[in-house]
Design a protein around this motif. Structure first.
Motif, short mmCIF file in Angstrom:
data_model
loop_
_atom_site.label_atom_id
_atom_site.label_comp_id
_atom_site.label_asym_id
_atom_site.label_seq_id
_atom_site.Cartn_x
_atom_site.Cartn_y
_atom_site.Cartn_z
N ARG A 1 -9.12 -0.21 -5.45
CA ARG A 1 -10.09 0.84 -5.19
C ARG A 1 -9.50 1.90 -4.25
O ARG A 1 -9.76 3.10 -4.40
CB ARG A 1 -11.36 0.23 -4.60
N LYS A 2 -8.72 1.46 -3.26
CA LYS A 2 -8.10 2.41 -2.32
C LYS A 2 -7.07 3.29 -3.03
O LYS A 2 -7.00 4.50 -2.79
CB LYS A 2 -7.46 1.65 -1.16
N VAL A 3 -6.26 2.68 -3.90
CA VAL A 3 -5.28 3.47 -4.66
C VAL A 3 -6.00 4.44 -5.59
O VAL A 3 -5.62 5.62 -5.70
CB VAL A 3 -4.33 2.55 -5.46
N TYR A 4 -7.04 3.98 -6.25
CA TYR A 4 -7.83 4.84 -7.13
C TYR A 4 -8.34 6.07 -6.37
O TYR A 4 -8.33 7.19 -6.90
CB TYR A 4 -9.00 4.05 -7.70
N GLY A 5 -8.77 5.88 -5.13
CA GLY A 5 -9.32 6.98 -4.34
C GLY A 5 -8.30 8.06 -4.02
O GLY A 5 -8.70 9.17 -3.63
N ARG A 6 -7.01 7.77 -4.19
CA ARG A 6 -5.98 8.76 -3.89
C ARG A 6 -5.51 9.50 -5.15
O ARG A 6 -4.62 10.35 -5.06
CB ARG A 6 -4.77 8.08 -3.23
N ILE A 7 -6.09 9.18 -6.30
CA ILE A 7 -5.66 9.79 -7.56
C ILE A 7 -6.58 10.95 -7.92
O ILE A 7 -7.79 10.77 -8.05
CB ILE A 7 -5.65 8.74 -8.69
N LYS A 8 -6.00 12.11 -8.09
CA LYS A 8 -6.78 13.31 -8.42
C LYS A 8 -7.24 13.24 -9.88
O LYS A 8 -6.51 12.82 -10.76
CB LYS A 8 -5.91 14.56 -8.20
N ASP A 9 -8.47 13.65 -10.11
CA ASP A 9 -9.05 13.71 -11.47
C ASP A 9 -9.05 12.35 -12.16
O ASP A 9 -8.85 12.26 -13.38
CB ASP A 9 -8.29 14.73 -12.35
N ALA A 10 -9.25 11.29 -11.39
CA ALA A 10 -9.34 9.96 -12.00
C ALA A 10 -10.66 9.81 -12.74
O ALA A 10 -11.66 10.45 -12.39
CB ALA A 10 -9.24 8.89 -10.91
N PRO A 11 -10.70 8.98 -13.79
CA PRO A 11 -11.96 8.77 -14.51
C PRO A 11 -13.04 8.26 -13.57
O PRO A 11 -12.76 7.44 -12.70
CB PRO A 11 -11.58 7.71 -15.56
#
Length: 252
Positions: free
Chosen positions: A87-97
């Motif tokens: 979840r933390k890595v996901y939060g750093r990805i721009k324009d993630a689904p």
């Protein structure tokens, strides 16, 4: 419909790490990009195995709609930690689904993909019923029960791109991970990560670890040696040494 970004992530999953500001070590990139159906990774402590697994899991979930990704560890707490890090890595990805149905033990994506954490501290019977798994990761596999692995493997049966990944430091000379790593089965991709390949770990830290852990634990956790079960009365080498094929019994 897949966007160009999703197609790029599918063709090169390591791109997602760059988007999240993560620099992968060569072995991590090899594992993340691999499309091998079965992969076993032998890695020292704190060399980034969970981080690589998170990147691989998120890449599949974000670029391949309706994908089921499973993570199992020796305990539910360890599996839940994987979800937290993902979840933390996901939060750093721009324009993630966008996420839907996000919870402590699962991440649900708007594209229908799911990342689920599974309890490993049981016999695997409670896990049956999941199917069409795209990616199954057994973290610290050497400490997982054989029945857990046996319960998860059939979940990949109906997915043509299904992948099974065993990640672990060594443990005893028994169990599904040891048998897989030491077998000559050519259908497994094996990745061995040598101590010293991670620049983030200093020689000074390793020296302290060797002193404080003791030689036996250090050899297992960092030098990647499979050691005998501490509860065994005799070690494997001693037992094997008793049986010399060149000697014949008195009755022969």
């Amino acid at each position: 419909m897949l966007m160009a970004r999703d197609i790029a992530r599918m063709l090169n999953p390591a791109l997602l790490a760059l988007e999240a500001g993560i620099t992968l070590d060569p072995w991590q990139e090899a594992m993340v990009r691999s499309d091998a159906p079965q992969t076993a990774v032998l890695v020292p402590r704190q060399h980034g195995k969970t981080e690589a697994a998170v990147v691989k899991a998120l890449s599949v979930a974000m670029s391949e709609p309706e994908s089921l990704i499973l993570i199992a560890s020796p305990s539910q707490r360890q599996s839940d930690e994987f979800i937290l890090r993902a979840r933390k890595v996901y939060g750093r990805i721009k324009d993630a689904p966008p996420l839907v149905g996000d919870a402590a033990r699962r991440i649900g994506f708007e594209n229908g993909s799911r990342v689920l954490s599974l309890p490993g501290d049981n016999d695997g019977d409670t896990l049956r019923g999941l199917a069409n798994c795209r990616l199954a990761i057994l973290d610290e596999c050497a400490r997982c029960s054989d029945s857990l692995a046996a319960a998860i493997r059939p979940m990949l049966a109906t997915n043509k791109r299904g992948q099974l990944v065993y990640l672990s430091t060594p443990f005893s000379k028994s169990g599904v991970f040891y048998d897989t790593w030491t077998s000559d089965d050519p259908e497994w991709l094996r990745i061995r990560v040598e101590l010293g390949s991670c620049s983030r770990i200093t020689p000074e830290f390793l020296a302290r670890e060797r002193k404080n852990l003791g030689e036996t634990a250090y050899r297992s956790d960092y030098l990647l040696e499979f050691l005998d079960d501490l509860e065994a009365a005799f070690d494997t080498e001693l037992i094997n040494g008793i049986f010399n094929p060149l000697l014949k019994g008195l009755w022969q």
